[in-house]
Design an enzyme around this catalytic site. Structure first.
Site, PDB file in Angstrom:
ATOM      1  N   ALA A   1       0.831  -1.210   0.000  1.00  0.00           N
ATOM      2  CA  ALA A   1       0.000   0.000   0.000  1.00  0.00           C
ATOM      3  C   ALA A   1       0.866   1.261   0.000  1.00  0.00           C
ATOM      4  CB  ALA A   1      -0.910   0.002   1.222  1.00  0.00           C
TER       5      ALA A   1
ATOM      6  N   TYR B   1      10.889   3.151   0.012  1.00  0.00           N
ATOM      7  CA  TYR B   1      10.349   1.779   0.048  1.00  0.00           C
ATOM      8  C   TYR B   1       9.193   1.666  -0.955  1.00  0.00           C
ATOM      9  CZ  TYR B   1       7.575  -2.092   2.053  1.00  0.00           C
ATOM     10  OH  TYR B   1       6.840  -3.237   2.238  1.00  0.00           O
TER      11      TYR B   1
ATOM     12  N   LYS C   1       6.038  -3.563  13.161  1.00  0.00           N
ATOM     13  CA  LYS C   1       5.012  -2.645  12.687  1.00  0.00           C
ATOM     14  C   LYS C   1       4.020  -2.374  13.817  1.00  0.00           C
ATOM     15  CE  LYS C   1       4.562  -2.853   8.246  1.00  0.00           C
ATOM     16  NZ  LYS C   1       3.960  -3.232   6.965  1.00  0.00           N
TER      17      LYS C   1
ATOM     18  N   GLN D   1      -3.846   9.311  13.290  1.00  0.00           N
ATOM     19  CA  GLN D   1      -3.590   8.749  11.959  1.00  0.00           C
ATOM     20  C   GLN D   1      -4.274   7.378  11.861  1.00  0.00           C
ATOM     21  OE1 GLN D   1      -1.340   9.319  14.341  1.00  0.00           O
ATOM     22  NE2 GLN D   1       0.434   7.966  14.259  1.00  0.00           N
ATOM     23  N   THR D   2      -4.793   7.060  10.688  1.00  0.00           N
ATOM     24  CA  THR D   2      -5.581   5.822  10.536  1.00  0.00           C
ATOM     25  C   THR D   2      -4.919   4.846   9.572  1.00  0.00           C
ATOM     26  OG1 THR D   2      -6.848   6.886   8.790  1.00  0.00           O
ATOM     27  CG2 THR D   2      -7.818   6.896  11.011  1.00  0.00           C
TER      28      THR D   2
HETATM   29  P1  NAD Z   1       9.923  -9.809   6.757  1.00  0.00           P
HETATM   30  O1  NAD Z   1      10.960  -8.748   6.953  1.00  0.00           O
HETATM   31  O2  NAD Z   1       9.465 -10.590   7.947  1.00  0.00           O
HETATM   32  O3  NAD Z   1      10.384 -10.826   5.630  1.00  0.00           O
HETATM   33  C1  NAD Z   1      11.213 -10.477   4.568  1.00  0.00           C
HETATM   34  C2  NAD Z   1      12.323 -11.507   4.533  1.00  0.00           C
HETATM   35  O4  NAD Z   1      13.166 -11.214   3.394  1.00  0.00           O
HETATM   36  C3  NAD Z   1      13.224 -11.484   5.768  1.00  0.00           C
HETATM   37  O5  NAD Z   1      13.229 -12.751   6.409  1.00  0.00           O
HETATM   38  C4  NAD Z   1      14.590 -11.136   5.228  1.00  0.00           C
HETATM   39  O6  NAD Z   1      15.667 -11.778   5.895  1.00  0.00           O
HETATM   40  C5  NAD Z   1      14.468 -11.592   3.787  1.00  0.00           C
HETATM   41  N1  NAD Z   1      15.464 -10.940   2.947  1.00  0.00           N
HETATM   42  C6  NAD Z   1      15.772  -9.622   2.911  1.00  0.00           C
HETATM   43  N2  NAD Z   1      16.779  -9.411   2.066  1.00  0.00           N
HETATM   44  C7  NAD Z   1      17.121 -10.623   1.555  1.00  0.00           C
HETATM   45  C8  NAD Z   1      18.110 -11.052   0.647  1.00  0.00           C
HETATM   46  N3  NAD Z   1      18.960 -10.178   0.101  1.00  0.00           N
HETATM   47  N4  NAD Z   1      18.193 -12.371   0.334  1.00  0.00           N
HETATM   48  C9  NAD Z   1      17.345 -13.269   0.915  1.00  0.00           C
HETATM   49  N5  NAD Z   1      16.390 -12.913   1.794  1.00  0.00           N
HETATM   50  C10 NAD Z   1      16.287 -11.602   2.107  1.00  0.00           C
HETATM   51  O7  NAD Z   1       8.683  -9.065   6.059  1.00  0.00           O
HETATM   52  P2  NAD Z   1       7.191  -9.574   5.793  1.00  0.00           P
HETATM   53  O8  NAD Z   1       6.311  -8.775   6.670  1.00  0.00           O
HETATM   54  O9  NAD Z   1       7.154 -11.045   5.832  1.00  0.00           O
HETATM   55  O10 NAD Z   1       6.983  -9.054   4.302  1.00  0.00           O
HETATM   56  C11 NAD Z   1       7.093  -9.912   3.172  1.00  0.00           C
HETATM   57  C12 NAD Z   1       6.924  -9.083   1.903  1.00  0.00           C
HETATM   58  O11 NAD Z   1       5.649  -8.436   1.911  1.00  0.00           O
HETATM   59  C13 NAD Z   1       7.962  -7.979   1.752  1.00  0.00           C
HETATM   60  O12 NAD Z   1       8.305  -7.855   0.398  1.00  0.00           O
HETATM   61  C14 NAD Z   1       7.225  -6.742   2.209  1.00  0.00           C
HETATM   62  O13 NAD Z   1       7.754  -5.573   1.624  1.00  0.00           O
HETATM   63  C15 NAD Z   1       5.823  -7.041   1.709  1.00  0.00           C
HETATM   64  N6  NAD Z   1       4.816  -6.297   2.483  1.00  0.00           N
HETATM   65  C16 NAD Z   1       4.609  -6.612   3.789  1.00  0.00           C
HETATM   66  C17 NAD Z   1       3.676  -5.897   4.506  1.00  0.00           C
HETATM   67  C18 NAD Z   1       3.409  -6.201   5.958  1.00  0.00           C
HETATM   68  O14 NAD Z   1       2.570  -5.525   6.543  1.00  0.00           O
HETATM   69  N7  NAD Z   1       4.066  -7.157   6.583  1.00  0.00           N
HETATM   70  C19 NAD Z   1       2.951  -4.854   3.902  1.00  0.00           C
HETATM   71  C20 NAD Z   1       3.188  -4.567   2.567  1.00  0.00           C
HETATM   72  C21 NAD Z   1       4.123  -5.310   1.854  1.00  0.00           C
END
Ligand code: NAD
Length: 322
Positions: A119, A149, A192, A218-219
């Site tokens: 988002a 990001y 988060k 903020q929401t």
């Molecule tokens: P997270 O940080 O728990 O998981 C991401 C994983 O990617 C981590 O375990 C990290 O070690 C791994 N990683 C990072 N760089 C790496 C690399 N170079 N090689 C191998 N592994 C690598 O985050 P999440 O909450 O599980 O999010 C997963 C995906 O969803 C992400 O792309 C995030 O941007 C997206 N996302 C998450 C949310 C949320 O609310 N959690 C919201 C929007 C988007």
């Protein structure tokens, strides 16, 4: 047996996806730069490796993968994304993971690939009102995300779509809206808001005080992990590429989220508002497109997800103190 690769399997959403795919009968390989902190994953193969390195990507994306789930990213909550201190790393590291993975997926003829966008790609200018009516997918343009990001996510969305157009690979893209639940980061600076609230309330005495960044008006909306995983699987089974929101449309202020957690914990808690990184003023998911394309949208209440999350974080806090 279908074969799947989960990139970022050592993280929150990737770890849950490994479990879901195994429960569905897939053969699953996970890859991450770190092992999962909170769970022993049932993956058939787990590679500790850096997806910024094309040689690692060439190793994990082998011939004959039916599905790839790309969750790896350099990411965190507002304290990580909006401080400005990690901008170069966030863009460089996440873009390299995406560039390498989609390139290799095409080279090895992978069946389909999922990309987790956010988002955070939506323009700041349409998120200035805390009473946000919901972000529709087409509102992404003209683009003006409020963080690097978000810009990297938007770039990568476009790159996956370009690979789809030019190389024919089946691509599915979702924009996640604040996913939360057990087995996610809850301390250390990358957590988060829902996890941070649960931790602060779990650590506070009854009658105590917790800190909230900004005025707390903020929401946001928050989506429980099980519904996120369900949405991703349904999207992967569909013929819709996206990008599509995967989020809840139950919007809440940060103050009310804190009050909800205090109520779940059965504690009297005062809110102390302090300066901190905030992000946009109001954000909500608009779910018309997902309903139209998948015949499904998230329906669980925020309260039920927060109850499960609080119970898990409360246990982590207790274990850390023991
Ligand atoms: P997270 O940080 O728990 O998981 C991401 C994983 O990617 C981590 O375990 C990290 O070690 C791994 N990683 C990072 N760089 C790496 C690399 N170079 N090689 C191998 N592994 C690598 O985050 P999440 O909450 O599980 O999010 C997963 C995906 O969803 C992400 O792309 C995030 O941007 C997206 N996302 C998450 C949310 C949320 O609310 N959690 C919201 C929007 C988007």
């Amino acid at each position: 047996m279908k074969r799947a690769l989960v990139c970022g399997a050592g993280g929150f959403i990737g770890g849950h996806m490994v479990k879901r795919l195994k429960a569905e009968g897939f053969w699953v390989r996970g890859v991450d730069i770190k092992a999962h902190e909170f769970s022993r994953l049932p993956a058939d193969d787990f590679v500790l490796g850096d997806l910024r390195d094309p040689r690692i990507v060439a190793e994990v994306v082998d011939d004959g993968l039916d599905e790839i789930y790309q969750f790896a990213a350099d990411m965190g909550g507002a304290g990580y994304i909006f401080s400005g201190e990690h901008d170069a790393c966030v863009m460089h590291n996440s873009a390299l993971c995406n560039l390498n993975t989609v390139h290799e997926a095409v080279a090895k003829n992978a069946g389909k690939i999922f990309y987790s966008s956010s988002a955070c790609i939506y323009p700041e200018s349409i998120q200035t009102d805390p009473d946000n009516p919901g972000l529709k997918e087409e509102m992404a343009y003209p683009a003006a995300p409020d963080s690097e990001y978000g810009w990297e996510k938007l770039f990568s969305e476009r790159m996956y779509m370009a690979y789809h157009r030019n190389h024919g690979i089946e691509v599915h893209i979702a924009r996640f809206h604040n996913i939360f639940g057990p087995q996610g980061t809850w301390t250390g600076g990358r957590e988060k808001a829902p996890a941070a609230m649960c931790r602060k309330v779990a650590e506070a005495e009854n009658g105590g005080e917790i800190e909230i960044w900004g005025d707390g008006e903020q929401t946001r909306s928050f989506l429980y992990i099980d519904e996120c995983i369900e949405g991703v699987r349904r999207l992967m089974e569909s013929d819709f590429a996206g990008p599509v929101n995967i989020g809840s449309d139950e919007m809440i202020s940060i103050n009310n989220l804190a009050r909800m957690v205090a109520e779940i914990a059965d504690k009297e808690i005062r809110l102390k508002h302090i300066e901190g990184p905030l992000g946009v003023r109001g954000r909500n998911s608009e779910n018309t497109l997902i309903r139209e394309k998948l015949g499904w949208s998230p329906a669980q209440s925020l309260r039920s997800g927060m109850e499960k999350t609080y119970a898990w974080i409360h246990a982590q806090v207790k274990a850390a103190r023991a």
